[in-house]
Scaffold this active site. Structure first.
Site, PDB file in Angstrom:
ATOM      1  N   ASP A   8       0.877  -1.160   0.000  1.00 46.39           N
ATOM      2  CA  ASP A   8       0.000   0.000   0.000  1.00 46.39           C
ATOM      3  C   ASP A   8       0.926   1.224   0.000  1.00 46.39           C
ATOM      4  OD1 ASP A   8      -2.331   1.655   0.453  1.00 46.39           O
ATOM      5  OD2 ASP A   8      -1.658   1.802   2.534  1.00 46.39           O
ATOM      6  N   LEU A   9       0.408   2.371  -0.385  1.00 47.42           N
ATOM      7  CA  LEU A   9       1.264   3.563  -0.489  1.00 47.42           C
ATOM      8  C   LEU A   9       1.148   4.463   0.752  1.00 47.42           C
ATOM      9  CD1 LEU A   9       3.105   5.375  -2.326  1.00 47.42           C
ATOM     10  CD2 LEU A   9       0.992   6.448  -3.130  1.00 47.42           C
ATOM     11  N   ASP A  10      -0.046   5.087   0.874  1.00 44.74           N
ATOM     12  CA  ASP A  10      -0.239   6.087   1.934  1.00 44.74           C
ATOM     13  C   ASP A  10      -0.219   5.416   3.310  1.00 44.74           C
ATOM     14  OD1 ASP A  10      -0.794   8.374   0.165  1.00 44.74           O
ATOM     15  OD2 ASP A  10      -2.609   7.274  -0.367  1.00 44.74           O
ATOM     16  N   THR A  16       1.906  10.028   4.198  1.00 44.65           N
ATOM     17  CA  THR A  16       0.903  10.921   3.613  1.00 44.65           C
ATOM     18  C   THR A  16      -0.491  10.755   4.220  1.00 44.65           C
ATOM     19  OG1 THR A  16       0.813   9.235   1.919  1.00 44.65           O
ATOM     20  CG2 THR A  16       1.895  11.298   1.319  1.00 44.65           C
ATOM     21  N   LYS A  44      -9.056   5.424   5.797  1.00 46.42           N
ATOM     22  CA  LYS A  44      -7.788   4.958   5.227  1.00 46.42           C
ATOM     23  C   LYS A  44      -8.047   3.827   4.232  1.00 46.42           C
ATOM     24  CE  LYS A  44      -4.824   6.204   9.115  1.00 46.42           C
ATOM     25  NZ  LYS A  44      -4.023   5.689  10.255  1.00 46.42           N
ATOM     26  N   SER A 113      -2.616   0.472  -4.267  1.00 44.76           N
ATOM     27  CA  SER A 113      -3.110   1.672  -3.571  1.00 44.76           C
ATOM     28  C   SER A 113      -4.413   2.167  -4.180  1.00 44.76           C
ATOM     29  CB  SER A 113      -2.062   2.785  -3.698  1.00 44.76           C
ATOM     30  OG  SER A 113      -2.600   4.035  -3.334  1.00 44.76           O
ATOM     31  N   ALA A 114      -5.250   2.786  -3.358  1.00 47.99           N
ATOM     32  CA  ALA A 114      -6.495   3.393  -3.843  1.00 47.99           C
ATOM     33  C   ALA A 114      -6.248   4.764  -4.472  1.00 47.99           C
ATOM     34  CB  ALA A 114      -7.478   3.545  -2.680  1.00 47.99           C
ATOM     35  N   LYS A 144     -11.035  -1.237  -1.584  1.00 44.36           N
ATOM     36  CA  LYS A 144     -10.783  -2.088  -0.420  1.00 44.36           C
ATOM     37  C   LYS A 144     -11.982  -1.892   0.526  1.00 44.36           C
ATOM     38  CE  LYS A 144      -5.886  -0.910  -0.932  1.00 44.36           C
ATOM     39  NZ  LYS A 144      -4.752  -0.134  -0.413  1.00 44.36           N
ATOM     40  N   GLU A 168      -0.057  -3.268   4.682  1.00 43.85           N
ATOM     41  CA  GLU A 168      -1.187  -2.334   4.781  1.00 43.85           C
ATOM     42  C   GLU A 168      -1.219  -1.623   6.131  1.00 43.85           C
ATOM     43  OE1 GLU A 168      -3.746  -0.761   3.819  1.00 43.85           O
ATOM     44  OE2 GLU A 168      -3.980  -1.425   1.756  1.00 43.85           O
ATOM     45  N   ASP A 169      -1.647  -0.363   6.118  1.00 43.22           N
ATOM     46  CA  ASP A 169      -1.832   0.355   7.385  1.00 43.22           C
ATOM     47  C   ASP A 169      -3.314   0.558   7.705  1.00 43.22           C
ATOM     48  OD1 ASP A 169      -2.299   2.266   5.304  1.00 43.22           O
ATOM     49  OD2 ASP A 169      -2.081   3.863   6.795  1.00 43.22           O
TER      50      ASP A 169
HETATM   51  C1  BG6 Z   1      -5.663   5.856  -0.037  1.00 44.65           C
HETATM   52  C2  BG6 Z   1      -5.691   6.682   1.208  1.00 44.65           C
HETATM   53  O1  BG6 Z   1      -4.382   5.333  -0.224  1.00 44.65           O
HETATM   54  O2  BG6 Z   1      -6.012   6.625  -1.191  1.00 44.65           O
HETATM   55  C3  BG6 Z   1      -7.020   7.396   1.354  1.00 44.65           C
HETATM   56  O3  BG6 Z   1      -5.494   5.832   2.332  1.00 44.65           O
HETATM   57  C4  BG6 Z   1      -7.311   8.193   0.077  1.00 44.65           C
HETATM   58  O4  BG6 Z   1      -6.950   8.256   2.468  1.00 44.65           O
HETATM   59  C5  BG6 Z   1      -7.287   7.249  -1.118  1.00 44.65           C
HETATM   60  O5  BG6 Z   1      -8.597   8.807   0.169  1.00 44.65           O
HETATM   61  C6  BG6 Z   1      -7.547   7.982  -2.432  1.00 44.65           C
HETATM   62  O6  BG6 Z   1      -6.486   8.872  -2.662  1.00 44.65           O
HETATM   63  P1  BG6 Z   1      -6.483  10.023  -3.763  1.00 44.65           P
HETATM   64  O7  BG6 Z   1      -5.046  10.503  -3.734  1.00 44.65           O
HETATM   65  O8  BG6 Z   1      -6.851   9.396  -5.059  1.00 44.65           O
HETATM   66  O9  BG6 Z   1      -7.473  11.034  -3.331  1.00 44.65           O
HETATM   67 MG    MG Z   2      -2.728   3.231   3.506  1.00 47.24          MG
END
Ligand code: BG6
Ligand code: MG
Length: 218
Positions: A8-10, A16, A44, A113-114, A144, A168-169
């Site tokens: 996962d990224l964020d 972030t 998240k 990542s989302a 997710k 994953e966090d």
């Molecule tokens: C996820 C984050 O990685 O991405 C969420 O945990 C975020 O907080 C989601 O809403 C979507 O991100 P973005 O950058 O497309 O708005």
């Molecule tokens: Mg995350």
């Protein structure tokens, strides 16, 4: 045997998650309510649109589709502002070291990542070249805890879910990994991520050897 590692990224690779939270709070504040840290745990890993729907539910508010699109855009503008100077200083401890070790050993790495901002972040932190696949919110149709993002990652790596670890966090991300049949590693608080196969406080000091021994003990 583990052959692939899906990150996962964020909140796993980069710090972030706090910027997403701040931007959503700022939006909620303009509507005269606030979001707690506990509520933020449910945001998240969730897509931008679904996050907005959840937040408006907290405020018990309803808006037109047009107004909601403007709000999501506003939140993203604030978020992108906060990551505009992003560099390696935003990497979470141990993430780059682990990704490098995986690549040096000839194993595979994917993003799961989302976020639709993931390419911007991977380029700004100069990690992009380590990734064999990048699956993110620009490619998925399901959020997710649906396992789609990780299944697409495994497929891109030509591996089966059980051959891949997911880091994953988020609660929703751990559920997604479990739903897809992956080895789930929660990065963060055991109390929050207790559904994960294994929970570690951070990636600091985490090596492939250490991961293998944690899995063997599990
Ligand atoms: C996820 C984050 O990685 O991405 C969420 O945990 C975020 O907080 C989601 O809403 C979507 O991100 P973005 O950058 O497309 O708005
Ligand atoms: Mg995350």
């Amino acid at each position: 045997m583990i052959k692939g590692y899906i990150f996962d990224l964020d909140g796993v690779i980069v710090d972030t998650a706090k910027y997403h939270y701040n931007a959503w709070r700022r939006l909620a504040n303009t509507l005269d309510f606030d979001i707690t840290e506990e509520q933020n745990e449910n945001l998240k890993g969730v897509s931008r649109v679904e996050s907005l729907e959840y937040i408006l539910g907290i405020g018990n508010l309803q808006f037109s589709a047009q107004k909601m699109a403007e709000m999501a855009e506003q939140k993203n503008t604030w978020y992108v502002e906060s990551i505009s100077n992003m560099d390696k200083s935003e990497l979470l401890p141990g993430s780059e070291e682990l990704i490098k070790e995986i690549k040096n050993k000839g194993l595979k790495v994917s993003l799961g990542s989302a976020s639709k901002n993931s390419m911007r972040i991977l380029k700004a932190t100069k990690l992009i070249d380590y990734f064999d696949a990048v699956i993110d919110g620009t490619k998925t149709t399901e959020s997710k805890p649906h396992p789609q993002v990780f299944l697409m990652g495994a497929e891109a790596l030509k591996l089966k879910p059980e051959e891949c670890i997911v880091f994953e966090d988020s609660i929703n991300g751990i559920k997604a990994a479990n739903n897809g049949g992956f080895v789930s590693i929660g990065v963060g608080d055991q109390k929050i991520l207790h559904e994960a196969d294994i929970v570690i406080p951070s990636l600091e000091g985490i090596t492939i050897e250490k991961l293998n021994s944690l899995i063997a003990q599990h």
